[in-house]
Structures are given as structure tokens and as C-alpha cells.
Write an enzyme that holds these catalytic residues in place. Structure first.
Site, PDB file in Angstrom:
ATOM      1  N   SER A  14      37.356  41.352  44.091  1.00 53.45           N
ATOM      2  CA  SER A  14      36.240  40.538  44.613  1.00 53.45           C
ATOM      3  C   SER A  14      36.003  40.796  46.106  1.00 53.45           C
ATOM      4  O   SER A  14      34.857  40.745  46.568  1.00 53.45           O
ATOM      5  CB  SER A  14      36.461  39.051  44.337  1.00 53.45           C
ATOM      6  N   ASN A  15      37.061  41.094  46.844  1.00 51.89           N
ATOM      7  CA  ASN A  15      36.853  41.457  48.258  1.00 51.89           C
ATOM      8  C   ASN A  15      36.089  42.768  48.363  1.00 51.89           C
ATOM      9  O   ASN A  15      35.177  42.916  49.187  1.00 51.89           O
ATOM     10  CB  ASN A  15      38.203  41.577  48.984  1.00 51.89           C
ATOM     11  N   LYS A  92      50.486  48.099  45.809  1.00 52.45           N
ATOM     12  CA  LYS A  92      51.496  49.144  45.981  1.00 52.45           C
ATOM     13  C   LYS A  92      51.595  49.533  47.450  1.00 52.45           C
ATOM     14  O   LYS A  92      50.621  49.402  48.197  1.00 52.45           O
ATOM     15  CB  LYS A  92      51.108  50.386  45.164  1.00 52.45           C
ATOM     16  N   ASN A 108      44.033  45.997  55.751  1.00 51.18           N
ATOM     17  CA  ASN A 108      44.431  45.148  54.632  1.00 51.18           C
ATOM     18  C   ASN A 108      44.003  43.718  54.922  1.00 51.18           C
ATOM     19  O   ASN A 108      43.848  43.322  56.086  1.00 51.18           O
ATOM     20  CB  ASN A 108      45.947  45.196  54.445  1.00 51.18           C
ATOM     21  N   HIS A 110      45.079  39.673  54.091  1.00 52.01           N
ATOM     22  CA  HIS A 110      46.178  38.837  53.590  1.00 52.01           C
ATOM     23  C   HIS A 110      45.714  37.384  53.594  1.00 52.01           C
ATOM     24  O   HIS A 110      45.115  36.931  54.571  1.00 52.01           O
ATOM     25  CB  HIS A 110      47.410  39.010  54.485  1.00 52.01           C
ATOM     26  N   ASP A 151      52.755  43.977  55.616  1.00 50.50           N
ATOM     27  CA  ASP A 151      52.120  42.872  56.360  1.00 50.50           C
ATOM     28  C   ASP A 151      52.525  42.776  57.827  1.00 50.50           C
ATOM     29  O   ASP A 151      52.485  41.702  58.423  1.00 50.50           O
ATOM     30  CB  ASP A 151      52.442  41.514  55.681  1.00 50.50           C
TER      31      ASP A 151
HETATM   32  C1  GRF Z   1      43.224  38.537  47.972  1.00 46.06           C
HETATM   33  O1  GRF Z   1      43.689  37.215  48.037  1.00 46.06           O
HETATM   34  C2  GRF Z   1      43.817  39.339  49.106  1.00 46.06           C
HETATM   35  O2  GRF Z   1      44.063  38.606  50.261  1.00 46.06           O
HETATM   36  C3  GRF Z   1      45.117  39.826  48.559  1.00 46.06           C
HETATM   37  O3  GRF Z   1      44.860  40.050  47.187  1.00 46.06           O
HETATM   38  C4  GRF Z   1      43.753  39.257  46.749  1.00 46.06           C
HETATM   39  C5  GRF Z   1      42.754  40.199  46.154  1.00 46.06           C
HETATM   40  O4  GRF Z   1      41.698  39.555  45.524  1.00 46.06           O
HETATM   41  N1  GRF Z   1      45.597  40.958  49.294  1.00 46.06           N
HETATM   42  P1  GRF Z   1      40.480  40.429  44.995  1.00 46.06           P
HETATM   43  O5  GRF Z   1      41.058  41.493  44.067  1.00 46.06           O
HETATM   44  O6  GRF Z   1      39.788  41.021  46.168  1.00 46.06           O
HETATM   45  O7  GRF Z   1      39.630  39.483  44.225  1.00 46.06           O
END
Ligand code: GRF
Length: 198
Positions: A14-15, A92, A108, A110, A151
Site C-alpha cells: 500500500s505504501n 528481507k 525504508n 518504519h 532500522d
Molecule cells: C508498513 O507498515 C511499513 O512501515 C512496514 O511494512 C508495512 C508495509 O505495508 N515497513 P504495505 O505493504 O506498504 O501496505
């Protein structure tokens, strides 16, 4: 500035979708160039198909040897002239070839305010569970540069999210995820505009 973006995603994506949408609606100038997933059934691959973005399933199944997998990921990124690598729920660790070639160019997201609630094993609901157990009033979203430690790379953007007393893991995760989408897009916009330098 305009960049070619390479996405690495393991699950829903979704991101990634929020960034693709921003590229399509003109909020971002950058171009989604390729999607790579270690999971052949991921939502991320489905989204890539739907959007007509080249995609690859690259994993320990397709490449049992770690270095061969690292090289295959690098080759796919280079083949599509990727400038910035976007990790969007990628579960990964990246290999040294990709990290060296794309030094300071791998981002990335988080779902907490790093350096708190990060590190190995801190992903998905575990993050939100830990935040709720600690009775935090504020959590948030962090965008950071990826290096070889989980992280721990330099933080380039953080946005706070309030924790409510009646929050459950689900309600908190949902609220944080919405902020993630905006934060990833806004951070890329600042990179395009030269307000954040990688
Ligand atoms: C998000 O919460 C992101 O912070 C984490 O994994 C999740 C991914 O969600 N790293 P999506 O696949 O983007 O919906």
C-alpha cells in the site's frame, strides 16, 4: 529533480501504491521503474501488473545462493535505470552489492519513531503492540536511509502520530499506515525539490 524509483515489497504494497498514485497524479515527478518482490503472491506484484510496471519475483526460491540473489536484485534495478530504491514493507535484508551500488539511495519506512521500537523482529503488529504495552502517548513514522543494520541508518524524516487510550493494535496500525502513505510521498517530494539531499 526526477528519479526512477525501484520498489522492493514483500506483501500488500500500500505504501508503494501511494507513491505510484502520486507519480500518476503529478504530485511527484518521479517514475515508478520496477517492482521486485520476494513473494510471488504478494499484493505488490498484483499492483505492478495492474499498473503496467515491470516486476520480478526474486527470492531464495528463485536464487538459493545469497550472493546470486543480491546480484539478481542489483541487475534488475540497473536494467531499469533505478536512481532510488524504495523499501516498502520489504521483509528481507538487502545484500552488500545492492547496498554498495546504491549507497545512501535506499530508503525504508518504519511504523514507529526510530530508534525506538526498531530492530530485528520489530515489524508489523509487534511494533504497535510494543508501543501500546509501553503506554506511549505518541508514536509515528520514520523514513530512513538503509544500511547493513536493521532500522539503524540515518533518519531523514519523522512524523508523529497520537496514540489514543482506547487504541488497539488494529486501530493504531491503521492510523499509522495512513500517515505512512503521506509521509513517504512527502519525503520523496522533498528529495525531488532538493530539500532533503541523499
Ligand atoms: C508498513 O507498515 C511499513 O512501515 C512496514 O511494512 C508495512 C508495509 O505495508 N515497513 P504495505 O505493504 O506498504 O501496505
Amino acid at each position: 529533480m526526477k528519479f526512477r524509483l525501484g520498489f522492493l515489497a514483500s506483501h500488500n504494497g500500500s505504501n508503494m501504491q501511494a507513491i505510484i498514485d502520486a507519480c500518476k497524479n503529478g504530485r511527484l515527478k518521479s517514475v515508478p521503474a520496477v517492482v521486485i518482490s520476494n513473494n510471488s503472491n504478494s499484493g505488490a506484484i498484483e499492483r505492478a501488473k495492474k499498473e503496467g510496471i515491470p516486476y520480478y519475483h526474486l527470492s531464495s526460491v528463485t536464487h538459493p545462493d545469497k550472493d546470486a540473489l543480491d546480484k539478481a536484485i542489483l541487475d534488475a534495478l540497473k536494467k531499469h535505470n533505478v536512481d532510488i530504491v524504495i523499501l516498502a514493507g520489504f521483509m528481507k535484508k538487502l545484500g552488500h552489492l545492492v547496498l554498495e551500488e546504491y549507497k545512501n539511495k535506499v530508503l525504508n519506512i518504519h511504523p514507529a519513531l526510530l530508534p525506538r521500537y526498531g530492530g530485528e523482529g520489530m515489524y508489523g503488529r509487534f511494533v504497535h503492540e510494543a508501543v501500546l504495552n509501553a503506554k506511549e502517548k505518541i508514536t509515528g513514522v520514520t523514513i530512513h536511509i538503509v544500511n547493513s543494520e536493521y532500522d539503524r541508518g540515518p533518519i531523514i524524516n519523522q512524523v508523529e502520530v497520537r496514540v489514543f487510550e482506547n487504541d488497539t493494535v488494529e486501530t493504531l496500525a491503521k492510523r499509522v499506515l495512513e500517515v505512512e502513505h503521506d509521509t513517504y510521498v512527502n519525503t520523496l517530494k522533498m528529495i525531488e525539490d532538493g530539500k532533503i539531499r541523499l
